[in-house]
Design a protein around this motif. Structure first.
Motif, PDB file in Angstrom:
ATOM      1  N   LEU A 248       0.840  -1.198   0.000  1.00 64.63           N
ATOM      2  CA  LEU A 248       0.000   0.000   0.000  1.00 64.63           C
ATOM      3  C   LEU A 248       0.874   1.247   0.000  1.00 64.63           C
ATOM      4  N   ASN A 249       0.532   2.188  -0.852  1.00 62.39           N
ATOM      5  CA  ASN A 249       1.272   3.445  -0.912  1.00 62.39           C
ATOM      6  C   ASN A 249       0.512   4.527  -0.147  1.00 62.39           C
ATOM      7  N   PRO A 250       1.070   5.694   0.050  1.00 57.10           N
ATOM      8  CA  PRO A 250       0.386   6.755   0.802  1.00 57.10           C
ATOM      9  C   PRO A 250      -0.976   7.162   0.226  1.00 57.10           C
ATOM     10  N   SER A 251      -1.146   7.073  -1.079  1.00 59.97           N
ATOM     11  CA  SER A 251      -2.451   7.423  -1.660  1.00 59.97           C
ATOM     12  C   SER A 251      -3.520   6.413  -1.248  1.00 59.97           C
ATOM     13  N   ASP A 252      -3.148   5.119  -1.140  1.00 58.52           N
ATOM     14  CA  ASP A 252      -4.101   4.106  -0.680  1.00 58.52           C
ATOM     15  C   ASP A 252      -4.495   4.354   0.778  1.00 58.52           C
ATOM     16  N   ILE A 253      -3.546   4.749   1.596  1.00 55.57           N
ATOM     17  CA  ILE A 253      -3.837   5.018   3.003  1.00 55.57           C
ATOM     18  C   ILE A 253      -4.765   6.220   3.141  1.00 55.57           C
ATOM     19  N   GLU A 254      -4.560   7.239   2.325  1.00 53.96           N
ATOM     20  CA  GLU A 254      -5.465   8.388   2.344  1.00 53.96           C
ATOM     21  C   GLU A 254      -6.867   8.001   1.889  1.00 53.96           C
ATOM     22  N   GLU A 255      -6.957   7.102   0.912  1.00 55.61           N
ATOM     23  CA  GLU A 255      -8.270   6.623   0.458  1.00 55.61           C
ATOM     24  C   GLU A 255      -8.972   5.827   1.559  1.00 55.61           C
ATOM     25  N   ILE A 256      -8.206   5.035   2.303  1.00 55.52           N
ATOM     26  CA  ILE A 256      -8.770   4.269   3.429  1.00 55.52           C
ATOM     27  C   ILE A 256      -9.332   5.226   4.477  1.00 55.52           C
ATOM     28  N   ARG A 257      -8.584   6.255   4.809  1.00 50.77           N
ATOM     29  CA  ARG A 257      -9.045   7.217   5.813  1.00 50.77           C
ATOM     30  C   ARG A 257     -10.279   7.973   5.337  1.00 50.77           C
ATOM     31  N   ARG A 258     -10.304   8.327   4.060  1.00 54.16           N
ATOM     32  CA  ARG A 258     -11.449   9.072   3.538  1.00 54.16           C
ATOM     33  C   ARG A 258     -12.726   8.228   3.578  1.00 54.16           C
ATOM     34  N   LEU A 259     -12.621   6.965   3.153  1.00 55.39           N
ATOM     35  CA  LEU A 259     -13.795   6.088   3.157  1.00 55.39           C
ATOM     36  C   LEU A 259     -14.261   5.790   4.580  1.00 55.39           C
TER      37      LEU A 259
END
Length: 200
Positions: free
Chosen positions: A118-129
């Protein structure tokens, strides 16, 4: 013409459960028949064995093992006590020499290889959802979507105050249907849990 049969009426004084004082002389006795006595005696008749008593040549304590009679088992019967023409000897020898016996699965669980995909963009998507709709995007759904563990989702982000408020409303709705007994039982349980920490 119909005939009616009448039974002789029994006196109420003869009923023992109504007037037990009148029937003290009459006692019920159980009698064991000869067949049941012989059967019980036969079951209790055990042949004497040398291991039952203490030997005269014994100078120290020892463990006496008299296992109960049971069906023979390959796993419990040592090879030493098997007859020479017993089939289990050949089966046991073949299983010991079999090459596949060394390839049995391990008792311990194999350690799962950790992946860092997982890259930082995936982690941001997880937090947003997770923050946008925590009831729909639970930890398990996010873990399945991003191919990671629910523990990692919990480490990356929290549900936020929105989910806690929803859970609080659900709990209050459930507690509003409680009766007096259940409410008192839950309060007693809470008091007991508090007394555990005080060692009472």
């Amino acid at each position: 013409m119909a005939t009616c049969l009448t039974l002789p009426k029994r006196s109420f004084l003869a009923l023992p459960f109504l007037f037990p004082s009148l029937c003290e002389s009459t006692t019920l006795q159980t009698r064991r028949h000869q067949s049941s006595y012989r059967r019980t005696k036969q079951r209790l008749r055990v042949k004497p064995d040398a291991s039952f008593g203490v030997s005269s040549t014994q100078f120290h304590d020892q463990i006496i093992h008299n296992p109960p009679s049971s069906a023979p088992s390959v796993y419990h019967t040592p090879t030493k006590f098997l007859p020479l023409d017993d089939v289990r000897r050949t089966l046991r020898g073949a299983s010991m020499n079999n090459e596949n016996s060394a390839q049995l699965p391990s008792v311990f669980k194999t350690s799962v290889e950790k992946r860092y995909h997982l890259n930082p963009s995936d982690i941001e998507e997880i937090r947003r959802l997770r923050l946008s709709d925590p009831m729909t995007w639970s930890r398990w759904k996010l873990a399945k979507r991003f191919d990671c563990s629910p523990m990692f989702i919990a480490m990356v982000c929290e549900a936020g105050p929105q989910k806690k408020e929803i859970q609080k409303q659900v709990l209050e709705a459930v507690q509003s249907r409680w009766g007096t007994k259940r409410r008192m039982a839950r309060e007693d349980r809470q008091l007991r849990k508090e007394s555990w920490g005080r060692d009472e």
